[in-house]
Design a protein around this motif. Sequence first.
Motif, short mmCIF file in Angstrom:
data_model
loop_
_atom_site.label_atom_id
_atom_site.label_comp_id
_atom_site.label_asym_id
_atom_site.label_seq_id
_atom_site.Cartn_x
_atom_site.Cartn_y
_atom_site.Cartn_z
N TYR A 67 -18.77 -2.94 -0.08
CA TYR A 67 -18.15 -2.82 -1.45
C TYR A 67 -18.75 -3.69 -2.45
N GLY A 68 -19.55 -5.04 -1.94
CA GLY A 68 -19.92 -5.79 -2.93
C GLY A 68 -18.95 -6.07 -3.99
N ASP A 69 -19.21 -6.09 -5.29
CA ASP A 69 -18.24 -6.74 -6.35
C ASP A 69 -17.28 -5.93 -6.73
N ARG A 70 -17.01 -4.70 -5.92
CA ARG A 70 -16.10 -3.59 -6.61
C ARG A 70 -14.87 -3.67 -5.44
N CYS A 71 -13.69 -3.47 -6.02
CA CYS A 71 -12.52 -3.15 -5.06
C CYS A 71 -12.60 -1.71 -4.75
N PRO A 72 -12.29 -1.44 -3.47
CA PRO A 72 -11.88 -0.18 -2.76
C PRO A 72 -10.83 0.28 -3.57
N GLY A 73 -10.66 1.63 -3.73
CA GLY A 73 -9.77 2.36 -4.69
C GLY A 73 -8.52 2.05 -4.10
N ASP A 74 -8.36 1.99 -2.82
CA ASP A 74 -7.18 1.95 -2.22
C ASP A 74 -7.18 0.98 -1.06
N ILE A 83 -9.46 -7.80 -7.27
CA ILE A 83 -9.95 -8.11 -8.53
C ILE A 83 -11.60 -7.94 -8.16
N ASN A 84 -12.14 -7.18 -9.11
CA ASN A 84 -13.66 -7.10 -8.94
C ASN A 84 -14.13 -8.28 -9.67
N HIS A 85 -15.58 -8.07 -9.81
CA HIS A 85 -16.59 -9.07 -10.09
C HIS A 85 -16.13 -9.14 -11.85
N SER A 86 -16.00 -7.96 -12.43
CA SER A 86 -15.61 -8.05 -13.98
C SER A 86 -14.30 -8.45 -14.45
N GLY A 87 -13.56 -8.86 -13.39
CA GLY A 87 -12.10 -8.75 -13.78
C GLY A 87 -11.42 -7.70 -13.76
N SER A 88 -11.61 -6.49 -13.52
CA SER A 88 -10.88 -5.25 -13.27
C SER A 88 -9.85 -5.45 -12.19
N ARG A 89 -8.65 -5.02 -12.32
CA ARG A 89 -7.78 -5.32 -11.04
C ARG A 89 -6.84 -4.12 -10.66
N ILE A 90 -6.50 -4.24 -9.47
CA ILE A 90 -5.68 -3.25 -8.74
C ILE A 90 -4.49 -3.86 -8.45
N TYR A 91 -3.34 -3.33 -8.43
CA TYR A 91 -2.07 -3.88 -8.07
C TYR A 91 -1.37 -2.67 -7.06
N SER A 92 -1.07 -3.30 -5.84
CA SER A 92 -0.31 -2.33 -5.04
C SER A 92 0.51 -3.36 -3.99
N PRO A 93 1.98 -2.91 -3.97
CA PRO A 93 2.72 -1.74 -4.40
C PRO A 93 3.09 -1.93 -5.61
N ALA A 118 -9.05 -10.12 -2.71
CA ALA A 118 -8.02 -9.47 -2.73
C ALA A 118 -6.98 -10.41 -2.21
N TRP A 119 -5.82 -10.04 -2.48
CA TRP A 119 -4.47 -10.80 -1.92
C TRP A 119 -3.68 -9.77 -1.20
N PHE A 120 -3.42 -10.10 0.19
CA PHE A 120 -2.46 -9.25 1.10
C PHE A 120 -1.06 -10.12 1.45
N ARG A 121 -0.34 -9.45 1.91
CA ARG A 121 0.89 -10.00 2.18
C ARG A 121 1.68 -9.25 3.66
N GLN A 122 2.19 -10.24 4.54
CA GLN A 122 2.82 -9.72 5.56
C GLN A 122 4.04 -10.14 5.52
N ALA A 123 5.23 -9.54 5.54
CA ALA A 123 6.57 -9.89 5.68
C ALA A 123 7.06 -9.81 7.38
N PRO A 124 7.98 -10.58 7.93
CA PRO A 124 8.36 -10.64 9.36
C PRO A 124 8.52 -9.14 9.72
N GLY A 125 8.11 -8.64 10.67
CA GLY A 125 8.31 -7.45 11.49
C GLY A 125 7.43 -6.11 10.63
N LYS A 126 6.97 -6.36 9.69
CA LYS A 126 6.20 -5.49 8.75
C LYS A 126 4.51 -5.68 8.93
N GLU A 127 3.92 -4.41 8.64
CA GLU A 127 2.40 -4.27 8.57
C GLU A 127 1.93 -5.20 7.36
#
Length: 129
Positions: free
Chosen positions: A103-110, A51-61, A35-44
């Motif tokens: 979680y292994g090769d699966r992305c957590p749903g959230d 992305i999981n093993h098979s290439g399925s992706r989740i995007y948020s926000p 996964a990729w995360f980001r943190q802006a100044p002053g924010k969480e």
Amino acid sequence: QFQLVESGGGLVQPGGSLTLSCAASGFTLDYYAMAWFRQAPGKEREGVSCINHSGSRIYSPDSVKGRFTISRNNAKNTVYLQMNSLKPEDTAVYYCARVIAAYGDRCPGDFHPSDMAYWGKGTLVTVSS
């Protein structure tokens, strides 16, 4: 020793593009969701994409959907984040992370920071004219 090293950050003008890379060592990327995360100044820290093993992706926000694309090259043990149409509000330190073993090769749903076992040190992306 597990290690994640991000690269590719920098200063870019609004509307521009950047591709971030995350090189993994000490474990086989193929077995895990990443996964990729980001943190802006002053924010969480917030999840950007997973992305999981098979290439399925989740995007948020929702604000990154259609603009960011996560991908992986298991042979190179590397994960990427292609960012297009960048906006000033995308300015942040971007972190690469590996999910916990459960979680292994699966992305957590959230996916949350607490779902991740290992982190890189981050790469700064600044979007400004």
